[in-house]
Design an enzyme around this catalytic site. Structure first.
Site, PDB file in Angstrom:
ATOM      1  N   LYS A  35       0.860  -1.191   0.000  1.00 53.72           N
ATOM      2  CA  LYS A  35       0.000   0.000   0.000  1.00 53.72           C
ATOM      3  C   LYS A  35       0.889   1.230   0.000  1.00 53.72           C
ATOM      4  O   LYS A  35       2.071   1.160   0.389  1.00 53.72           O
ATOM      5  CB  LYS A  35      -0.907   0.003   1.232  1.00 53.72           C
ATOM      6  CG  LYS A  35      -2.077  -0.967   1.144  1.00 53.72           C
ATOM      7  CD  LYS A  35      -3.021  -0.712   2.302  1.00 53.72           C
ATOM      8  CE  LYS A  35      -4.190  -1.673   2.283  1.00 53.72           C
ATOM      9  NZ  LYS A  35      -5.073  -1.464   3.450  1.00 53.72           N
ATOM     10  N   HIS A  64       1.354   8.631   6.899  1.00 57.01           N
ATOM     11  CA  HIS A  64       2.342   7.836   7.632  1.00 57.01           C
ATOM     12  C   HIS A  64       3.439   8.690   8.246  1.00 57.01           C
ATOM     13  O   HIS A  64       4.209   8.207   9.080  1.00 57.01           O
ATOM     14  CB  HIS A  64       2.996   6.802   6.700  1.00 57.01           C
ATOM     15  CG  HIS A  64       2.071   5.714   6.266  1.00 57.01           C
ATOM     16  ND1 HIS A  64       1.737   5.505   4.948  1.00 57.01           N
ATOM     17  CD2 HIS A  64       1.387   4.779   6.977  1.00 57.01           C
ATOM     18  CE1 HIS A  64       0.904   4.477   4.864  1.00 57.01           C
ATOM     19  NE2 HIS A  64       0.671   4.028   6.076  1.00 57.01           N
ATOM     20  N   HIS A  95       2.065   6.955   2.404  1.00 53.56           N
ATOM     21  CA  HIS A  95       1.496   8.280   2.088  1.00 53.56           C
ATOM     22  C   HIS A  95       1.744   9.302   3.197  1.00 53.56           C
ATOM     23  O   HIS A  95       2.350   8.997   4.229  1.00 53.56           O
ATOM     24  CB  HIS A  95       0.006   8.157   1.757  1.00 53.56           C
ATOM     25  CG  HIS A  95      -0.834   7.544   2.838  1.00 53.56           C
ATOM     26  ND1 HIS A  95      -1.059   8.154   4.042  1.00 53.56           N
ATOM     27  CD2 HIS A  95      -1.512   6.361   2.883  1.00 53.56           C
ATOM     28  CE1 HIS A  95      -1.839   7.403   4.788  1.00 53.56           C
ATOM     29  NE2 HIS A  95      -2.126   6.293   4.113  1.00 53.56           N
TER      30      HIS A  95
END
Length: 570
Positions: free
Chosen positions: A127, A133, A130
Site C-alpha cells: 500500500k 504515515h 502516504h
C-alpha cells in the site's frame, strides 16, 4: 549540567529550620515575571516551624544570603525571597558546559542503559507510503532519539503491516487483473491500483470478499503459491519504503512485522485457553471485557484466522522475552485507542504485570488542504512525492533569494525535508492538523527553515569573525559583556535545554523540544539584532562569539533530536 535549583537549595538550607535541601528545592519557583528574579523561595511553610510571620522569615533569609557570589541581588517581597543570579557567573557555568560537552550537551544517563522499545512508522506492505504515515514515522523517530539521548538502550522497531485479509485481497486481485511486469516497474502504484480495483469489483460481486478471506487463510497455513506472492509483494514494497526512509534519514533495528509472529500465535492462543480467558461467540474466539467497560476482544475469526490483537499480544510477549524492556512504546494514531486498551487489558488478565510498561503514544491525523485521503478509493498523497516537492520548492526559494549557490542542491534537500519534518513535530502530537505548503516553507515564521536559517546565521557570524573559537576558555573570559537583557534571556534558554529534553521524554512529546528550539532561535536573533557581535574590543567580541557558539551548538543538538540537519550555510 549543574542544577542551579539544587545549588540554591543548599545555600538556603543553611538558613532554614525544619526542611531538608531536597524539600527546599521542590518549593523553589521560577517567577513568570523576570523582574521578580530568576528564582523565588516562598516562606509560608516555614511559619509553623520557625514561629515567625512568613514575611519576617523571608527578610531574614534574604539578608543572610545577599552576599553569596551566586547572586547579583536578593530581595524580600512579602513572603518570598527573590533571587537574581550573578549573570556573568551563570553565563560562565552554562556556556562552559555547552562548550565542553558539544554534541553531547543535553545528554544524560537517566536511562542507565535500560532497554526501551519504540515501535513507529509501520506502513502496510503493498500500500502507499502516504503523507498520513509521516506522523508515526517522524514522531517515533524523535522519541527514539530523545530516549537515546536520555541514556536508554533504544530498540527501533518497524512493525510492518504485512499480514491480514488485505493480502488475500491483493493476491486475488493480482491473479484476476495483474501482471508481473507492471509490479516490477512500479510496485506500490500498481499494487494500489489492484487494491482499488478489488473494492470496486467487490461492490458488484460480494463473493470476492469470501475468496479473499479464503486466500488469506491459505497464506496463514503456509501454502506455497500464496506465500511466494506475498513474499514478493513484501520485498518490492520495502525497496520503495527504503527510499523514503533514506530521504528522512531514518533507520530501524528490526523490520519484524505482523507476519513474524504468525508461528508464535498458537502458543498464545493455548495460553489464553488454559487461563480460561477464551470464550466462543458465533464461531469466533473472544476475551470478554464487558466488566471493564470495553467491547469484547476478538482473538480469532470464525474461520480460525488471526487478527491484529492476536499478533500484538504475541509480539509483546516475544519482545519482553527477547529484550526485557522497561518500556514498550507504540507510536500509533489515536483512532486505535480502544484496540490498545483492549489488548493491554488482555495482557493484564493473562497475569503479565509488565503490561503497565506497554505505552500507547497516540497522535492526531494529518489531512491535505484539498480533502481527505482513502486508500480504498485511490485518493492518496505519496510521502515521497511530498518530500520531493518540498525539496523542489525550497530550491526555487533559495535560487530566488540568491543564497547558498555553491551547495544549492544539498541545502535544498536539507531544508525542504527538514521543513516537512519540523512541521510535523511543531504541533502537539495529539492535535489533528491540515498540511499547508505556505506554512511549511515559510522562512520567517516558527518553522524549520527559520530555525535552520538561524543556525546558518550563527555559523556565518563565527566564520566571519576571524577568531579560532577552539581556543576559548570561559573561565578566563570577561563575560560581563553579555549581561544585556537579550543575551541573558538567551543564556537562560540554553541552560534549560537538558531539562527540556528530559521533559519531552517524560511526556513522549517532541513538540516540547521543537518549541524550545524555536524560542532559542528567536532569542538568538533578538541578541543578534540588539547587539553588535564582531566589535573592535577583543574581550567583548570573544564573549559574544562564545554565546553565539553555544546557541549554534544547542540549536544543532535540538534539531538532531528532531531528526533534522543543521546547515552551516543558507
Amino acid at each position: 549540567m549543574t542544577n542551579v535549583k539544587s545549588e540554591i537549595a543548599n545555600i538556603l538550607a543553611a538558613q532554614v529550620e525544619g526542611l531538608e535541601a531536597a524539600e527546599i528545592e521542590a518549593l523553589i519557583e521560577i517567577p513568570s515575571d523576570s523582574s521578580l528574579g530568576d528564582y523565588a523561595f516562598p516562606c509560608f511553610k516555614l511559619a509553623k516551624v520557625m514561629r515567625k510571620a512568613p514575611a519576617m522569615i523571608a527578610a531574614g533569609i534574604a539578608e543572610a544570603i545577599a552576599e553569596d557570589p551566586m547572586f547579583e541581588k536578593v530581595q524580600q517581597v512579602n513572603a518570598y525571597v527573590n533571587m537574581f543570579l550573578s549573570k556573568s557567573n551563570f553565563a560562565r557555568m552554562t556556556l562552559g558546559e555547552i562548550l565542553a560537552e558539544g554534541d553531547n550537551y543535553g545528554r544524560s544517563n537517566i536511562g542507565e542503559g535500560k532497554p526501551v522499545i519504540v515501535e513507529y512508522s509501520s506502513p502496510n506492505i503493498a500500500k502507499p507510503f502516504h503523507i498520513g504515515h509521516i506522523r508515526s514515522t517522524v514522531i517515533g523517530n524523535s522519541i527514539n532519539k530523545i530516549y537515546d539521548f536520555l541514556g536508554y538502550k533504544v530498540i527501533r522497531i518497524n512493525h510492518l503491516g504485512d499480514y491480514g485479509t488485505q493480502f488475500g485481497k491483493m493476491i486475488v486481485a493480482y491473479r484476476k487483473w495483474g501482471n508481473a511486469e507492471d509490479v516490477k516497474n512500479s510496485p506500490i502504484k500498481t499494487l494500489l491500483s489492484y487494491y482499488v480495483k478489488f473494492h470496486e469489483e467487490a461492490e458488484k460481486d460480494p463473493a470476492l470478499e469470501d475468496e479473499a478471506r479464503a486466500t488469506f487463510t491459505k497464506l496463514e497455513h503456509g501454502e506455497k503459491e500464496e506465500t511466494e506472492l506475498w513474499q514478493w509483494f513484501r520485498e518490492e514494497s520495502l525497496k520503495e519504503f527504503s527510499r523514503v526512509y533514506d530521504m528522512l534519514g531514518i533507520s530501524f533495528d528490526s523490520y519484524a512485522g505482523e507476519s513474524f509472529y504468525s508461528d508464535k500465535m498458537p502458543a498464545v492462543l493455548q495460553e489464553l485457553k488454559d487461563k480460561g480467558l477464551l470464550k466462543e461467540s458465533q464461531g469466533a474466539q473472544i476475551v470478554d471485557l464487558e466488566e471493564y467497560g470495553m467491547t469484547p476482544a476478538l482473538i480469532t475469526k470464525s474461520d480460525g484466522s488471526s487478527l491484529y490483537i492476536t499478533r500484538d499480544i504475541s509480539a509483546a510477549i516475544y519482545r519482553k522475552k527477547t529484550y526485557d524492556f522497561v518500556k514498550n512504546i507504540y507510536v500509533v494514531a489515536s483512532q486505535q485507542n480502544l484496540h490498545f486498551q483492549q489488548w493491554f487489558k488482555v495482557l493484564e488478565l493473562m497475569g503479565y504485570d509488565w503490561y503497565k510498561d506497554c505505552v500507547h503514544i497516540p497522535f492526531g491525523l494529518v489531512s491535505m488542504e484539498d480533502g481527505t485521503m482513502s486508500t480504498r478509493h485511490g485518493r492518496v498523497v505519496f510521502l515521497e512525492d511530498v518530500l520531493n516537492k518540498a525539496v523542489e520548492k525550497t530550491r526555487e526559494i533559495i535560487a530566488e533569494k540568491g543564497v547558498a549557490k555553491d551547495e544549492i542542491d544539498e541545502t535544498a534537500k536539507m531544508v525542504g525535508i527538514g521543513a516537512v519534518m519540523f512541521n510535523e513535530l511543531s504541533n502537539n502530537r495529539i492535535k489533528d492538523y491540515v498540511f499547508s505548503w505556505d506554512k511549511v516553507l515559510n522562512f520567517d515564521g516558527e518553522t524549520g527553515p527559520y530555525v535552520q536559517y538561524t543556525h546558518a546565521r550563527a555559523s556565518s557570524v563565527l566564520r566571519n569573525s576571524g577568531v579560532d573559537t577552539r581556543r576559548f576558555d570561559p573561565a578566563k573570559m570577561d563575560l560581563s559583556y553579555i549581561g544585556g537583557d537579550a543575551a541573558y534571556e538567551l543564556v537562560k534558554l540554553l541552560y534549560r535545554f537538558p531539562e527540556v529534553v528530559a521533559d519531552a521524554g517524560e511526556k513522549y512529546e517532541p513538540s516540547v523540544v521543537t518549541r524550545h528550539v524555536i524560542d532559542i532561535a528567536q532569542a538568538f536573533n533578538k541578541f543578534y539584532h540588539d547587539e553588535h557581535i564582531n566589535v573592535e574590543n577583543e574581550d567583548e567580541k570573544q564573549a559574544k562569539l562564545l554565546l553565539t557558539l553555544a546557541a549554534k551548538q544547542t540549536i544543532k543538538n535540538g534539531l538532531e533530536l528532531l531528526g533534522i540537519k543543521a546547515p552551516e550555510k543558507m
